[in-house]
Design a protein around this motif. Structure first.
Motif, PDB file in Angstrom:
ATOM      1  N   ALA A   8      24.892   0.897  35.064  1.00 25.23           N
ATOM      2  CA  ALA A   8      23.214   1.303  35.089  1.00 25.23           C
ATOM      3  C   ALA A   8      22.395   0.562  34.802  1.00 25.23           C
ATOM      4  CB  ALA A   8      23.135   2.717  34.234  1.00 25.23           C
ATOM      5  N   ILE A  37      23.196   6.634  38.318  1.00 24.92           N
ATOM      6  CA  ILE A  37      22.310   6.881  37.130  1.00 24.92           C
ATOM      7  C   ILE A  37      21.313   5.470  37.129  1.00 24.92           C
ATOM      8  CG2 ILE A  37      21.966   6.780  34.659  1.00 24.92           C
ATOM      9  CD1 ILE A  37      24.891   7.995  34.428  1.00 24.92           C
ATOM     10  N   GLY A  38      21.760   4.394  37.455  1.00 18.63           N
ATOM     11  CA  GLY A  38      20.489   3.399  37.469  1.00 18.63           C
ATOM     12  C   GLY A  38      19.634   3.618  38.647  1.00 18.63           C
ATOM     13  N   GLY A  70      27.644   4.836  36.800  1.00 19.02           N
ATOM     14  CA  GLY A  70      26.343   4.210  36.192  1.00 19.02           C
ATOM     15  C   GLY A  70      25.542   3.679  37.241  1.00 19.02           C
ATOM     16  N   VAL A  85      29.661   2.568  32.326  1.00 24.19           N
ATOM     17  CA  VAL A  85      28.426   3.563  32.790  1.00 24.19           C
ATOM     18  C   VAL A  85      27.123   2.814  32.454  1.00 24.19           C
ATOM     19  CG1 VAL A  85      27.336   5.668  32.800  1.00 24.19           C
ATOM     20  CG2 VAL A  85      29.789   5.554  33.135  1.00 24.19           C
TER      21      VAL A  85
END
Length: 242
Positions: free
Chosen positions: A138, A212-213, A209, A134
Motif C-alpha cells: 500500500a 488500499i494504496g 495492499g 499489505v
C-alpha cells in the motif's frame, strides 16, 4: 507485436530480473560475510535500495520501470478513463515479462555464487507478515501515484529505493511488495528465499495492499480524473513514444 512494445518488455524482463539478482545475490553474500542476522538484513536492504534506484534510472525511460505486477495492474486500472496507461494486453505482457525475468534473476544469482538451484524452504507466512505485506505494498503504490500525481516522477528512483530500503526494517515481512519478486525468490534456498507454500498468501496480501494504496491515494488527492491522467508517468515517464 510492434518493436516499441518488445523494447518495453525487454526492459521489464531485464529490470525485474536484475532486481531479483540484487535481492538474492546480496542476500547470499550477506549470509556468507556476516553471522549476525541483523547485519545480514542491513547489507541486503542497502544493496536492494541502491540497486532498485539504479535500475529505475536505467530502464525507466524505456518501459516506465514497473518491475512489479501490482504496479502494472494499477497503471492499467487508474489509466483506463484517460486511456494513457497500459492497455490490458500490455499489462498482461508486462506481468509475464516480469515473472519470467524474476525467475531468471534468481537463477543468475545462484550461478554467480555457485549454488545449486533448489526450491526455497523458508516459510514466511504468519498473520503479522501478511499484514506487513499489505502495509508495504500500500505504501509503495501510494508513493508511486503521489509522485506521478504531483509531477515529481523524476524523483521516483531515489524515493522508491529509499522506501523499499526502509520497509525492509519497518515491516514484519521485510517488504517483498512485488508478486514477481516473490515468485522469483522461490528459486533460491538462501537468506532471501521464500517457500512455495508462502507465495500465494503473500501475493494475495500484496494485491490487497495495492487496492488500499489506490483507494487512499484517491481519498488524499480527491480527483480520479487527475490521478488517471498521471498514469502515463507511473513509475517514471517514458522518453520514447508509446
Amino acid at each position: 507485436m510492434n518493436t516499441r512494445l518488445l523494447s518495453r518488455l525487454l526492459a521489464e524482463f531485464l529490470g525485474t530480473g536484475l532486481l531479483v539478482t540484487v535481492v538474492v545475490g546480496s542476500g547470499i553474500a550477506a549470509s556468507r560475510l556476516s553471522h549476525d542476522t541483523g547485519l545480514q538484513l542491513l547489507e541486503n536492504s542497502i544493496a536492494t535500495a541502491l540497486g532498485l534506484a539504479v535500475l529505475i534510472l536505467l530502464f525507466g525511460p524505456v518501459s516506465g520501470a514497473h518491475f512489479n505486477p501490482v504496479v502494472s495492474l494499477v497503471d492499467w486500472i487508474v489509466g483506463r478513463s484517460a486511456r494513457n496507461g497500459l492497455t490490458l494486453a500490455e499489462a498482461g505482457a508486462y506481468i509475464l515479462a516480469q515473472v519470467v525475468g524474476a525467475i531468471g534473476g534468481a537463477l543468475l544469482a545462484n550461478a554467480m555464487f555457485e549454488l545449486p538451484t533448489h526450491v526455497a524452504t523458508t516459510e514466511r507466512v504468519t498473520a503479522g507478515t501478511l499484514i506487513g505485506e499489505v502495509v508495504a505494498t500500500a505504501g509503495l503504490i501510494m508513493l508511486i501515484l503521489a509522485l506521478a500525481r504531483s509531477g515529481r516522477s523524476a524523483a521516483a528512483a531515489p524515493a522508491i529505493g529509499a522506501y523499499i530500503g526502509a520497509a525492509y526494517w519497518f515491516t514484519s515481512s521485510t517488504s517483498f511488495a512485488n508478486p514477481a519478486v516473490t515468485i522469483g525468490r522461490i528459486f533460491s534456498d538462501s537468506f532471501a528465499g521464500i517457500a512455495p507454500a508462502s507465495v500465494l498468501p503473500f501475493i494475495a496480501a500484496q494485491l490487497v495492499g495495492a487496492a488500499i494504496g489506490v483507494g487512499l491515494t484517491l481519498a488524499l488527492f480527491r480527483s480520479e480524473k487527475v490521478l488517471a491522467e498521471a498514469a502515463a508517468d507511473v513509475v517514471i515517464p517514458q522518453t520514447t513514444d508509446r
